[in-house]
Design an enzyme around this catalytic site. Sequence first.
Site, PDB file in Angstrom:
ATOM      1  N   GLY A 214       0.805  -1.238   0.208  1.00 32.57           N
ATOM      2  CA  GLY A 214       0.483   0.028   0.075  1.00 32.57           C
ATOM      3  C   GLY A 214       0.996   1.452   0.002  1.00 32.57           C
ATOM      4  N   SER A 215       1.921   1.219   1.132  1.00 33.20           N
ATOM      5  CA  SER A 215       2.936   2.355   1.001  1.00 33.20           C
ATOM      6  C   SER A 215       3.981   2.583  -0.256  1.00 33.20           C
ATOM      7  CB  SER A 215       4.555   2.081   2.005  1.00 33.20           C
ATOM      8  OG  SER A 215       3.746   0.983   3.040  1.00 33.20           O
TER       9      SER A 215
ATOM     10  N   ASP B  34      -6.957   1.642   4.832  1.00 35.04           N
ATOM     11  CA  ASP B  34      -7.802  -0.060   5.176  1.00 35.04           C
ATOM     12  C   ASP B  34      -9.485   0.871   5.537  1.00 35.04           C
ATOM     13  OD1 ASP B  34      -5.362   0.845   7.043  1.00 35.04           O
ATOM     14  OD2 ASP B  34      -5.177   2.113   8.021  1.00 35.04           O
TER      15      ASP B  34
ATOM     16  N   SER C  74      -4.542  -1.206   0.251  1.00 36.16           N
ATOM     17  CA  SER C  74      -3.123  -2.111   0.933  1.00 36.16           C
ATOM     18  C   SER C  74      -3.576  -4.035   1.309  1.00 36.16           C
ATOM     19  CB  SER C  74      -1.901  -2.295   2.034  1.00 36.16           C
ATOM     20  OG  SER C  74      -1.768  -2.882   3.241  1.00 36.16           O
TER      21      SER C  74
ATOM     22  N   HIS D 292      -5.114  -6.402   7.010  1.00 40.98           N
ATOM     23  CA  HIS D 292      -6.385  -5.495   5.913  1.00 40.98           C
ATOM     24  C   HIS D 292      -7.094  -6.750   5.849  1.00 40.98           C
ATOM     25  CE1 HIS D 292      -3.837  -1.515   5.526  1.00 40.98           C
ATOM     26  NE2 HIS D 292      -2.918  -1.955   6.186  1.00 40.98           N
TER      27      HIS D 292
HETATM   28  C1  LIG Z   1      -3.351   4.450   5.915  1.00 39.48           C
HETATM   29  C2  LIG Z   1      -2.592   3.134   5.408  1.00 39.48           C
HETATM   30  N1  LIG Z   1      -2.512   3.653   4.391  1.00 39.48           N
HETATM   31  C3  LIG Z   1      -0.418   2.929   4.084  1.00 39.48           C
HETATM   32  C4  LIG Z   1      -0.672   1.613   4.888  1.00 39.48           C
HETATM   33  C5  LIG Z   1       0.891   0.600   4.219  1.00 39.48           C
HETATM   34  O1  LIG Z   1       0.556  -0.224   3.504  1.00 39.48           O
HETATM   35  P1  LIG Z   1       1.610  -1.296   2.573  1.00 39.48           P
HETATM   36  O2  LIG Z   1       1.840  -2.068   5.035  1.00 39.48           O
HETATM   37  O3  LIG Z   1       1.061  -2.273   2.544  1.00 39.48           O
HETATM   38  O4  LIG Z   1       2.674  -0.961   2.402  1.00 39.48           O
HETATM   39  C6  LIG Z   1      -1.308   1.366   5.940  1.00 39.48           C
HETATM   40  C7  LIG Z   1      -1.187   0.216   6.222  1.00 39.48           C
HETATM   41  O5  LIG Z   1      -1.321  -0.489   7.309  1.00 39.48           O
HETATM   42  C8  LIG Z   1      -2.433   2.053   6.428  1.00 39.48           C
HETATM   43  O6  LIG Z   1      -2.539   2.162   7.631  1.00 39.48           O
END
Ligand SMILES: Cc1ncc(COP(=O)(O)O)c(C=O)c1O
Length: 455
Positions: free
Chosen positions: A94-95, A201, A222, A227
Site C-alpha cells: 500500500g505504501s 484501511d 493495502s 488488511h
Molecule cells: C492508512 C494506511 N496507508 C498505508 C498503509 C501502508 O500499507 P502497506 O503496509 O501495505 O505498505 C497502511 C498500513 O497499514 C495504512 O494503514
Amino acid sequence: MRKEGGTVETEESLRREILEKTKEIFKLRQQEEKFIPGKSRIHYAGRVFDEREMQAAVDCALDFWLTLGEKGDRFVSDFSRRMGMNYGLVTNSGSSANLLAVGALCSPNLAHPLRPGDEVITTALAFPTTLNPILQYGLIPVFVDVEEGTYNLDAGRLESALSDRTRAVVLAHTLGNPAEMDRIMEFAKEHSLYVLEDTCDALDSFYDGKRCGTFGDLSTYSFYAAHHITMGEGGALLTNSLNLYRQALSLRDWGRACYCRTGERNPNGACGHRFDQIFDGLPDGYDHKYVYSNIGYNLKPLDLQCAVGVEQLKKLPEFTKRRRENFETLFNGVKQYEEYFILPRALPKAEPSWFAFPLTVRGDAPFTRKEIVTYLEQNQIETRMLFAGNILRHPGYRNIRSRTAGELIHTEKALNGSFFIGVYPGITNEMIHYILDVLRRFLSQSAEKTVGTED
Ligand SMILES: Cc1ncc(COP(=O)(O)O)c(C=O)c1O
C-alpha cells in the site's frame, strides 16, 4: 512417468494430488486451533484464509511463472470491476501505491502536474506512508486537525488551510471510517484540487452509498496481512483517468513509456509499435520498452501474491459482514463507558467496514492509556496505537517543511489517549465476549481504586 500399478502419471494428476494434500494440511492445522480465554492471543488483525488460498499459492508455485503475469491480470480485473473503477494496477504494498499515486500527480506527462513547493492539505494523524510521498516529492503538507471520534480530516477546516499554492488533498479513511467525502469533493472541485484517497484501511466502506476510493482522482489499497483482504504483502491503485493510470504504471515499471504487458510474447509489443516510434532526442525506432517517460521504480508484486488475492477478494462480502458485526458487539459492550472513553463514531452517511475498534482515554479518566493497554496486553488482547498519533511529534519528522492550519487539538488527543483493538473476521463472538469481560474487570478495578483514594 510410470507408477508401480502401471498407470501413467501426468503432471495434471500429480498437481491434483498435491493440491489435495495441501487441503489436508490446512484441515490438520485448523483442528489444532482452539481459543483458550486468557491463553490464546487475540490479535488486532490477521490473515483469514482456508485451503483455497493455500491451493492457489501452491498451484501458482507449481506453474513457477514467478513474476507478475496472468494472476496479476486476473486480480486487477476482478478488483477494478468490484470497485467500479476503470483502471487499476497491483503493487508490492500500500505504501508503494501511495508513492505511485503522488508520483503520478507529479508526472511531467500531466497537463497540470504538482510541482515542488505546491501545498497538499492532509492530516498529521497519519500512517507514515500516507504522508511520506508528499515529502519525498518536495510538496508541502498543510496539516489540519481531525474530528473527534471519526479521526478523519475535518472538512470544516479545509478553507482555513487554503493558499494560492494549494493543489491537492490527500486523506485516509481512518481505520475504515469514511471521511466526509461530499464536502471534501465539493471543496476540491471549487478550487481545482486533486484528491487522493488512501483507502488502505477502508476496503468495502461506503459514504453516501458510494464506495470509499471512488470519489477522488486516485485511490490506494493495502493487502498486507492486517488488511481487509491479504496477499501477505501487496497493494493496488485505482483511477478513472487513463493518463494517471499510465503514469502510475510507468512509475511502477522502472519509469518506462511502454505500457505493453511484461513478458508480452509479440516481438513488436502488444501495441504493435515497439520499434517504429520517434522520440525527440532518441534514435528513430528506439525500442519503446527502453524509453523512459518518468523517473520510476520497480514496485511490482509476484504473481503468486495475486493468486492469493483472487481467492481473498471472493470472500470480501463475508469479511465485511464479520467486521461490522464484531464492531457492533464491541460498541454495544463499551458504550456505557463514555465517561472514560471517546467512543468511535461514523458520520450519518458513512457505512464503515471497520479496520479496528478505536478508543481514546479521556484526560479525566481514572486510568491512563498506558495502564489499560498494559492490562489488555497482559490478558492476551493485542492493542495498537492510532498509528503515529501526531506524526509531527516523531523523531523523523521534526525538521520537515510543512504548514499547520489551526490547532491540532484532536490529533494531540489521539497521540496521548487513543489505541485500538481488533474486529477482524478471525475474532469470534467468544473472543469478543472475553475482551468485554477483561475491559469490565479493568474498569471496575480502576473505579474501586479511585474510591479507595478518595477515602
Ligand atoms: C492508512 C494506511 N496507508 C498505508 C498503509 C501502508 O500499507 P502497506 O503496509 O501495505 O505498505 C497502511 C498500513 O497499514 C495504512 O494503514
